[in-house]
Design a protein around this motif. Structure first.
Motif, PDB file in Angstrom:
ATOM      1  N   ALA A 140       0.835  -1.208   0.000  1.00  0.00           N
ATOM      2  CA  ALA A 140       0.000   0.000   0.000  1.00  0.00           C
ATOM      3  C   ALA A 140       0.868   1.254   0.000  1.00  0.00           C
ATOM      4  O   ALA A 140       0.562   2.227  -0.700  1.00  0.00           O
ATOM      5  N   CYS A 141       1.960   1.251   0.790  1.00  0.00           N
ATOM      6  CA  CYS A 141       2.836   2.433   0.841  1.00  0.00           C
ATOM      7  C   CYS A 141       3.554   2.632  -0.489  1.00  0.00           C
ATOM      8  O   CYS A 141       3.712   3.765  -0.954  1.00  0.00           O
ATOM      9  N   VAL A 142       3.987   1.525  -1.124  1.00  0.00           N
ATOM     10  CA  VAL A 142       4.632   1.648  -2.431  1.00  0.00           C
ATOM     11  C   VAL A 142       3.639   2.235  -3.430  1.00  0.00           C
ATOM     12  O   VAL A 142       3.961   3.179  -4.164  1.00  0.00           O
ATOM     13  N   MET A 143       2.416   1.712  -3.431  1.00  0.00           N
ATOM     14  CA  MET A 143       1.410   2.204  -4.382  1.00  0.00           C
ATOM     15  C   MET A 143       1.075   3.672  -4.133  1.00  0.00           C
ATOM     16  O   MET A 143       0.861   4.430  -5.072  1.00  0.00           O
ATOM     17  N   ALA A 144       1.050   4.070  -2.869  1.00  0.00           N
ATOM     18  CA  ALA A 144       0.692   5.455  -2.540  1.00  0.00           C
ATOM     19  C   ALA A 144       1.907   6.385  -2.527  1.00  0.00           C
ATOM     20  O   ALA A 144       1.763   7.595  -2.373  1.00  0.00           O
ATOM     21  N   GLY A 145       3.116   5.789  -2.658  1.00  0.00           N
ATOM     22  CA  GLY A 145       4.328   6.613  -2.635  1.00  0.00           C
ATOM     23  C   GLY A 145       4.639   7.190  -1.265  1.00  0.00           C
ATOM     24  O   GLY A 145       5.231   8.267  -1.157  1.00  0.00           O
ATOM     25  N   ILE A 146       4.252   6.477  -0.219  1.00  0.00           N
ATOM     26  CA  ILE A 146       4.515   6.975   1.139  1.00  0.00           C
ATOM     27  C   ILE A 146       5.703   6.221   1.743  1.00  0.00           C
ATOM     28  O   ILE A 146       5.663   4.991   1.857  1.00  0.00           O
ATOM     29  N   PRO A 147       6.751   6.929   2.130  1.00  0.00           N
ATOM     30  CA  PRO A 147       7.905   6.273   2.752  1.00  0.00           C
ATOM     31  C   PRO A 147       7.517   5.611   4.073  1.00  0.00           C
ATOM     32  O   PRO A 147       6.623   6.102   4.769  1.00  0.00           O
ATOM     33  N   PHE A 148       8.198   4.508   4.382  1.00  0.00           N
ATOM     34  CA  PHE A 148       7.879   3.838   5.644  1.00  0.00           C
ATOM     35  C   PHE A 148       9.090   3.114   6.192  1.00  0.00           C
ATOM     36  O   PHE A 148      10.079   2.879   5.489  1.00  0.00           O
ATOM     37  N   SER A 149       8.990   2.782   7.476  1.00  0.00           N
ATOM     38  CA  SER A 149      10.023   2.007   8.148  1.00  0.00           C
ATOM     39  C   SER A 149       9.448   0.640   8.473  1.00  0.00           C
ATOM     40  O   SER A 149       8.432   0.533   9.163  1.00  0.00           O
ATOM     41  N   HIS A 150      10.123  -0.391   7.970  1.00  0.00           N
ATOM     42  CA  HIS A 150       9.758  -1.758   8.336  1.00  0.00           C
ATOM     43  C   HIS A 150      10.528  -2.141   9.592  1.00  0.00           C
ATOM     44  O   HIS A 150      11.697  -1.786   9.748  1.00  0.00           O
ATOM     45  N   GLY A 151       9.897  -2.868  10.483  1.00  0.00           N
ATOM     46  CA  GLY A 151      10.609  -3.347  11.661  1.00  0.00           C
ATOM     47  C   GLY A 151      10.003  -4.636  12.175  1.00  0.00           C
ATOM     48  O   GLY A 151       8.800  -4.861  12.054  1.00  0.00           O
ATOM     49  N   GLY A 152      10.850  -5.487  12.709  1.00  0.00           N
ATOM     50  CA  GLY A 152      10.357  -6.730  13.298  1.00  0.00           C
ATOM     51  C   GLY A 152      11.314  -7.215  14.375  1.00  0.00           C
ATOM     52  O   GLY A 152      12.525  -6.984  14.284  1.00  0.00           O
ATOM     53  N   ILE A 153      10.754  -7.837  15.398  1.00  0.00           N
ATOM     54  CA  ILE A 153      11.582  -8.400  16.475  1.00  0.00           C
ATOM     55  C   ILE A 153      11.062  -9.782  16.861  1.00  0.00           C
ATOM     56  O   ILE A 153       9.868 -10.067  16.730  1.00  0.00           O
ATOM     57  N   LEU A 154      11.977 -10.612  17.330  1.00  0.00           N
ATOM     58  CA  LEU A 154      11.614 -11.933  17.829  1.00  0.00           C
ATOM     59  C   LEU A 154      12.763 -12.438  18.694  1.00  0.00           C
ATOM     60  O   LEU A 154      13.925 -12.289  18.314  1.00  0.00           O
ATOM     61  N   ARG A 155      12.436 -13.005  19.808  1.00  0.00           N
ATOM     62  CA  ARG A 155      13.426 -13.547  20.758  1.00  0.00           C
ATOM     63  C   ARG A 155      14.475 -12.480  21.097  1.00  0.00           C
ATOM     64  O   ARG A 155      14.193 -11.559  21.818  1.00  0.00           O
ATOM     65  N   PHE A 156      15.697 -12.613  20.534  1.00  0.00           N
ATOM     66  CA  PHE A 156      16.769 -11.638  20.806  1.00  0.00           C
ATOM     67  C   PHE A 156      17.164 -10.883  19.542  1.00  0.00           C
ATOM     68  O   PHE A 156      18.201 -10.231  19.508  1.00  0.00           O
ATOM     69  N   ASP A 157      16.350 -11.028  18.496  1.00  0.00           N
ATOM     70  CA  ASP A 157      16.735 -10.501  17.191  1.00  0.00           C
ATOM     71  C   ASP A 157      15.793  -9.407  16.719  1.00  0.00           C
ATOM     72  O   ASP A 157      14.594  -9.436  17.014  1.00  0.00           O
ATOM     73  N   GLY A 158      16.346  -8.487  15.955  1.00  0.00           N
ATOM     74  CA  GLY A 158      15.522  -7.448  15.359  1.00  0.00           C
ATOM     75  C   GLY A 158      16.008  -7.150  13.958  1.00  0.00           C
ATOM     76  O   GLY A 158      17.183  -7.379  13.644  1.00  0.00           O
ATOM     77  N   GLN A 159      15.113  -6.659  13.117  1.00  0.00           N
ATOM     78  CA  GLN A 159      15.546  -6.205  11.787  1.00  0.00           C
ATOM     79  C   GLN A 159      14.700  -5.040  11.342  1.00  0.00           C
ATOM     80  O   GLN A 159      13.530  -4.898  11.723  1.00  0.00           O
ATOM     81  N   THR A 160      15.317  -4.161  10.571  1.00  0.00           N
ATOM     82  CA  THR A 160      14.607  -2.963  10.112  1.00  0.00           C
ATOM     83  C   THR A 160      15.198  -2.464   8.806  1.00  0.00           C
ATOM     84  O   THR A 160      16.374  -2.692   8.519  1.00  0.00           O
ATOM     85  N   MET A 161      14.370  -1.832   8.021  1.00  0.00           N
ATOM     86  CA  MET A 161      14.819  -1.136   6.818  1.00  0.00           C
ATOM     87  C   MET A 161      13.833  -0.008   6.525  1.00  0.00           C
ATOM     88  O   MET A 161      12.682  -0.045   6.965  1.00  0.00           O
ATOM     89  N   THR A 162      14.328   0.996   5.834  1.00  0.00           N
ATOM     90  CA  THR A 162      13.482   2.126   5.458  1.00  0.00           C
ATOM     91  C   THR A 162      13.260   2.074   3.955  1.00  0.00           C
ATOM     92  O   THR A 162      14.196   1.775   3.212  1.00  0.00           O
ATOM     93  N   VAL A 163      12.041   2.331   3.540  1.00  0.00           N
ATOM     94  CA  VAL A 163      11.689   2.230   2.122  1.00  0.00           C
ATOM     95  C   VAL A 163      11.222   3.591   1.602  1.00  0.00           C
ATOM     96  O   VAL A 163      10.307   4.192   2.174  1.00  0.00           O
ATOM     97  N   LEU A 164      11.883   4.047   0.556  1.00  0.00           N
ATOM     98  CA  LEU A 164      11.407   5.227  -0.174  1.00  0.00           C
ATOM     99  C   LEU A 164      10.836   4.709  -1.489  1.00  0.00           C
ATOM    100  O   LEU A 164      11.594   4.369  -2.398  1.00  0.00           O
ATOM    101  N   PRO A 165       9.533   4.601  -1.586  1.00  0.00           N
ATOM    102  CA  PRO A 165       8.936   3.985  -2.774  1.00  0.00           C
ATOM    103  C   PRO A 165       9.420   4.627  -4.069  1.00  0.00           C
ATOM    104  O   PRO A 165       9.495   5.857  -4.171  1.00  0.00           O
ATOM    105  N   GLY A 166       9.750   3.765  -5.037  1.00  0.00           N
ATOM    106  CA  GLY A 166      10.215   4.266  -6.326  1.00  0.00           C
ATOM    107  C   GLY A 166      11.677   4.646  -6.341  1.00  0.00           C
ATOM    108  O   GLY A 166      12.251   4.898  -7.402  1.00  0.00           O
ATOM    109  N   GLN A 167      12.293   4.722  -5.146  1.00  0.00           N
ATOM    110  CA  GLN A 167      13.706   5.100  -5.087  1.00  0.00           C
ATOM    111  C   GLN A 167      14.583   3.995  -4.515  1.00  0.00           C
ATOM    112  O   GLN A 167      15.697   3.774  -4.978  1.00  0.00           O
TER     113      GLN A 167
END
Lengths: 268, 80
Positions: A140-167
């Motif tokens: 939805a963010c890619v289609m709308a061109g809205i930048p977003f931050s993905h994030g997830g955690i589990l146990r002792f681990d985390g991951q994240t990335m930032t997305v600038l749609p189209g870029q």
């Protein structure tokens, strides 16, 4: 506009930063950020964005506060058990910063409502606990061109990335489809060390503030992951994929559908 | 002898301690255009020891700093 003494004192530590200054603080005041999920990740994001003076903050979560949330969802207090998480979060955000506009959505995010909800926001923070919704937010963010931050955690681990749609690379450039249902346990099955919600959520909040003020380099085209047991951080360079089904040259995903096992199916 | 400089704006920061004196200096500078001159009046001691250096670090130019009769300092800053 003449800025009040209280405003200048409240935000003095931002204004003192050469990269932020008076202008950056004004950008924060004018910004609109949507936080999806008022849980482990959403809690620190909500508190820090409110403290930072982000003028309009939306927060979405269907759930009520439960006792088992309090080990990591620091925006909720013992007295809030049984209350809608969005109301509990809003109360704390306004207690920190009464001049904010906090919009609450006590709902699940699904294909039918996401476009309408995210419209008008400058940045979205993904703090949800399930894969179908993470993919839905990405698409939805890619289609709308809205930048977003993905994030997830589990146990002792985390991951994240930032997305600038189209870029920059989107979540689907890296992970094509959600894992099969039950392939990845949830926090409620696997457990999570409470403080890593703060570690990851504050990275997401920082990315939101950087995007709004234009300061520094965003975590784009990079998947940042950490393991708190070894306390190691790893950055993996990723690339936009020309054949990405949502942001590629010939997208095959052009309208949103709820994945199987979407949280929307969980509605009783 | 220096040429007398006329400030485009002036801000009396007597009695304003660190770091709010720098915050107000930055607020005043933000209102000016590049090349314009701000005069700030800073207390002796920590204020005059810190604010001009911080403004310099942000790329502005310190044109002069002159101690006044009441021991405060008049500092002229040219906006970058």
């Amino acid at each position: 506009m003449e800025l009040s003494e209280a405003y200048l004192e409240r935000y003095s530590r931002h204004i003192l930063l050469q990269d932020v200054g008076v202008e950056g603080q004004e950008k924060l005041a004018a910004a609109k950020v949507l936080i999806v999920g008022a849980g482990g990740l959403g809690a620190p994001v909500a508190l820090y964005l409110a403290a930072a003076g982000v003028g309009t903050i939306g927060i979405l979560d269907h759930d009520l506060v439960e006792l088992s949330n309090l080990q990591r969802q620091v925006v909720h207090f013992t007295k809030d058990i049984g209350a809608p998480k969005v109301d509990s979060a809003r109360e704390k955000m306004l207690a920190i910063n009464p001049e904010l506009i906090v919009k609450t959505y006590q709902d699940y995010l699904c294909a039918a409502n996401i476009h309408e909800i995210i419209a008008g926001y400058d940045f979205v923070v993904d703090g949800v606990d399930n894969f179908p919704t993470k993919f839905l937010i990405n698409d939805a963010c890619v289609m709308a061109g809205i930048p977003f931050s993905h994030g997830g955690i589990l146990r002792f681990d985390g991951q994240t990335m930032t997305v600038l749609p189209g870029q920059s690379a989107c979540y689907r450039c890296v992970f094509r489809t959600p894992p099969p249902p039950d392939a990845v346990p949830t926090c409620s099955q696997a457990g999570v060390l409470g403080a890593i919600a703060g570690m990851l959520g504050t990275i997401q909040a920082t990315e939101a503030l950087k995007y709004i003020t234009g300061v520094g380099d965003l975590l784009t085209d990079t998947l940042l992951s950490f393991n708190a047991k070894a306390m190691t951080f790893r950055r993996v360079a990723i690339k936009r994929q020309p054949d990405c089904p949502v942001c590629g040259a010939q997208p095959t995903i052009t309208k949103l559908v709820d994945a199987e096992q979407s949280v929307c199916d969980l509605k009783r | 002898m220096n040429m007398p400089m006329v400030a485009d704006a002036t801000r009396n920061l007597r009695g304003v301690s660190c770091p709010m004196n720098l915050v107000y200096t930055k607020v005043e500078l933000a209102k000016l255009h590049s090349g314009q001159i701000l005069e700030v009046i800073l207390d002796d001691g920590a204020p005059v020891n810190n604010v001009p250096g911080s403004a310099l670090k942000e790329g502005h130019t310190i044109i002069s700093q002159e101690q006044l009769a009441d021991s405060a300092w008049a500092v002229l800053i040219r906006k970058k």
